[in-house]
Design a protein around this motif. Structure first.
Motif, PDB file in Angstrom:
ATOM      1  N   GLN A 148       0.834  -1.209   0.000  1.00 14.28           N
ATOM      2  CA  GLN A 148       0.000   0.000   0.000  1.00 14.28           C
ATOM      3  C   GLN A 148       0.867   1.257   0.000  1.00 14.28           C
ATOM      4  O   GLN A 148       0.557   2.246  -0.671  1.00 14.28           O
ATOM      5  CB  GLN A 148      -0.922  -0.016   1.221  1.00 14.28           C
ATOM      6  N   LYS A 149       1.946   1.219   0.762  1.00 14.90           N
ATOM      7  CA  LYS A 149       2.864   2.360   0.777  1.00 14.90           C
ATOM      8  C   LYS A 149       3.521   2.556  -0.583  1.00 14.90           C
ATOM      9  O   LYS A 149       3.768   3.694  -1.010  1.00 14.90           O
ATOM     10  CB  LYS A 149       3.922   2.162   1.869  1.00 14.90           C
ATOM     11  N   MET A 150       3.816   1.475  -1.272  1.00 17.72           N
ATOM     12  CA  MET A 150       4.403   1.604  -2.605  1.00 17.72           C
ATOM     13  C   MET A 150       3.413   2.239  -3.573  1.00 17.72           C
ATOM     14  O   MET A 150       3.785   3.071  -4.411  1.00 17.72           O
ATOM     15  CB  MET A 150       4.843   0.235  -3.124  1.00 17.72           C
ATOM     16  N   GLU A 151       2.133   1.866  -3.467  1.00 12.25           N
ATOM     17  CA  GLU A 151       1.113   2.477  -4.322  1.00 12.25           C
ATOM     18  C   GLU A 151       1.021   3.985  -4.080  1.00 12.25           C
ATOM     19  O   GLU A 151       0.946   4.773  -5.023  1.00 12.25           O
ATOM     20  CB  GLU A 151      -0.247   1.818  -4.067  1.00 12.25           C
ATOM     21  N   GLU A 152       1.022   4.376  -2.809  1.00  9.71           N
ATOM     22  CA  GLU A 152       0.992   5.796  -2.478  1.00  9.71           C
ATOM     23  C   GLU A 152       2.258   6.486  -2.977  1.00  9.71           C
ATOM     24  O   GLU A 152       2.219   7.627  -3.450  1.00  9.71           O
ATOM     25  CB  GLU A 152       0.857   5.971  -0.968  1.00  9.71           C
TER      26      GLU A 152
ATOM     27  N   LYS B  15       1.955   7.256  -6.615  1.00  9.61           N
ATOM     28  CA  LYS B  15       1.041   8.383  -6.829  1.00  9.61           C
ATOM     29  C   LYS B  15       1.761   9.707  -6.588  1.00  9.61           C
ATOM     30  O   LYS B  15       1.556  10.684  -7.311  1.00  9.61           O
ATOM     31  CB  LYS B  15      -0.166   8.266  -5.898  1.00  9.61           C
ATOM     32  N   ARG B  16       2.608   9.737  -5.562  1.00 10.25           N
ATOM     33  CA  ARG B  16       3.341  10.972  -5.267  1.00 10.25           C
ATOM     34  C   ARG B  16       4.343  11.293  -6.362  1.00 10.25           C
ATOM     35  O   ARG B  16       4.546  12.466  -6.686  1.00 10.25           O
ATOM     36  CB  ARG B  16       4.048  10.845  -3.919  1.00 10.25           C
ATOM     37  N   ILE B  17       4.971  10.273  -6.925  1.00  9.43           N
ATOM     38  CA  ILE B  17       5.895  10.498  -8.044  1.00  9.43           C
ATOM     39  C   ILE B  17       5.142  11.119  -9.219  1.00  9.43           C
ATOM     40  O   ILE B  17       5.608  12.080  -9.848  1.00  9.43           O
ATOM     41  CB  ILE B  17       6.571   9.185  -8.468  1.00  9.43           C
ATOM     42  N   HIS B  18       3.975  10.564  -9.525  1.00 10.63           N
ATOM     43  CA  HIS B  18       3.174  11.091 -10.635  1.00 10.63           C
ATOM     44  C   HIS B  18       2.730  12.525 -10.353  1.00 10.63           C
ATOM     45  O   HIS B  18       2.777  13.395 -11.240  1.00 10.63           O
ATOM     46  CB  HIS B  18       1.950  10.192 -10.847  1.00 10.63           C
ATOM     47  N   ARG B  19       2.316  12.800  -9.100  1.00 11.70           N
ATOM     48  CA  ARG B  19       1.894  14.144  -8.721  1.00 11.70           C
ATOM     49  C   ARG B  19       3.057  15.126  -8.827  1.00 11.70           C
ATOM     50  O   ARG B  19       2.896  16.250  -9.303  1.00 11.70           O
ATOM     51  CB  ARG B  19       1.346  14.118  -7.292  1.00 11.70           C
TER      52      ARG B  19
END
Length: 234
Positions: free
Chosen positions: A147-151, A154-158
């Protein structure tokens, strides 16, 4: 300093990748490419994030020391040409969720911006070769790390999207930047309130003019008073 920065960038980008993988992580490659394509930045190291775990329960039981499950979020180190460039990058990083980001300035004038996050994970699983947790807890930790990897992704994309927007806005004149901000955050006022507001401004300005001493040379100029200027924005 400009010449030195160009030399540092050329030397860094021409060097072979010294990481164990030998290449840039796919999930952060687009960010690295964007930064290196700009004349004011170049990356010195990068990692898109990783989870480290000894392979299998049998491996944990054979561990002689202290085995640890670790999730390490994305990290990016960028050398910047000027302090203003580093401040821009730092602002984008923090606003994208990388709250542990920071800046360093070396003795030779090298300005490094570190893009880092705070949602890491580190849990001991064995101590002196003795397993401390059961299968169920290890399964829970694995889900948490995923789950932390998914988040993290998302932060990299943001960060990539916000960086593109910031760099695009930096090229625009100030008037165009303000115009784009007004389009993104329009503030509409009903017609009745708008007319009343204009009347109030005009009344305040006229009252100030009547109160002015005509013999005062400083008040006879064509420039409006500070209070008059401020009233336009109230």
């Amino acid at each position: 300093m400009e010449k030195s920065f160009r030399q540092w960038k050329k030397q860094c980008l021409n060097k072979l990748d010294q990481s164990k993988k030998g290449s840039v992580d796919r999930d952060i490659e687009h960010v690295v490419s964007l930064l290196n394509s700009r004349e004011e930045f170049f990356t010195t190291s990068s990692c898109s994030g990783r989870t480290i775990l000894i392979d299998g329960m049998s491996g944990l039981r054979r561990a002689n020391g202290d085995a640890v499950l670790k999730f390490e979020p994305a990290v990016l180190h960028v050398q910047c040409r000027r302090l203003e460039d580093a401040q821009l990058l730092h602002s984008v990083a923090v606003n994208s969720g990388f709250r542990n980001s920071g800046l360093t300035v070396g003795k030779m004038g090298k300005i490094i911006s570190a893009v880092r996050s705070t949602h890491g994970l580190e849990v001991p699983l064995t101590h002196n070769g003795k397993l401390l947790v059961d299968h169920q807890y290890i399964h829970f930790l694995t889900q948490t790390a995923n789950q932390k990897m998914e988040e993290n992704l998302k932060r990299i994309h943001r960060f990539y999207q916000n960086l593109q927007s910031a760099l695009s806005a930096e090229k625009l004149p100030i008037s165009d930047q303000l115009g784009s901000l007004e389009l993104q955050h329009p503030q509409k006022m009903p017609e009745g309130e708008k007319e009343e507001s204009n009347k109030n401004v005009y009344t305040r300005r006229r009252r100030r003019l009547h109160e002015t001493d005509p013999n005062d040379e400083e008040c006879n100029g064509s420039q409006p008073e500070l209070g008059d200027c401020l009233s336009l924005f109230t």
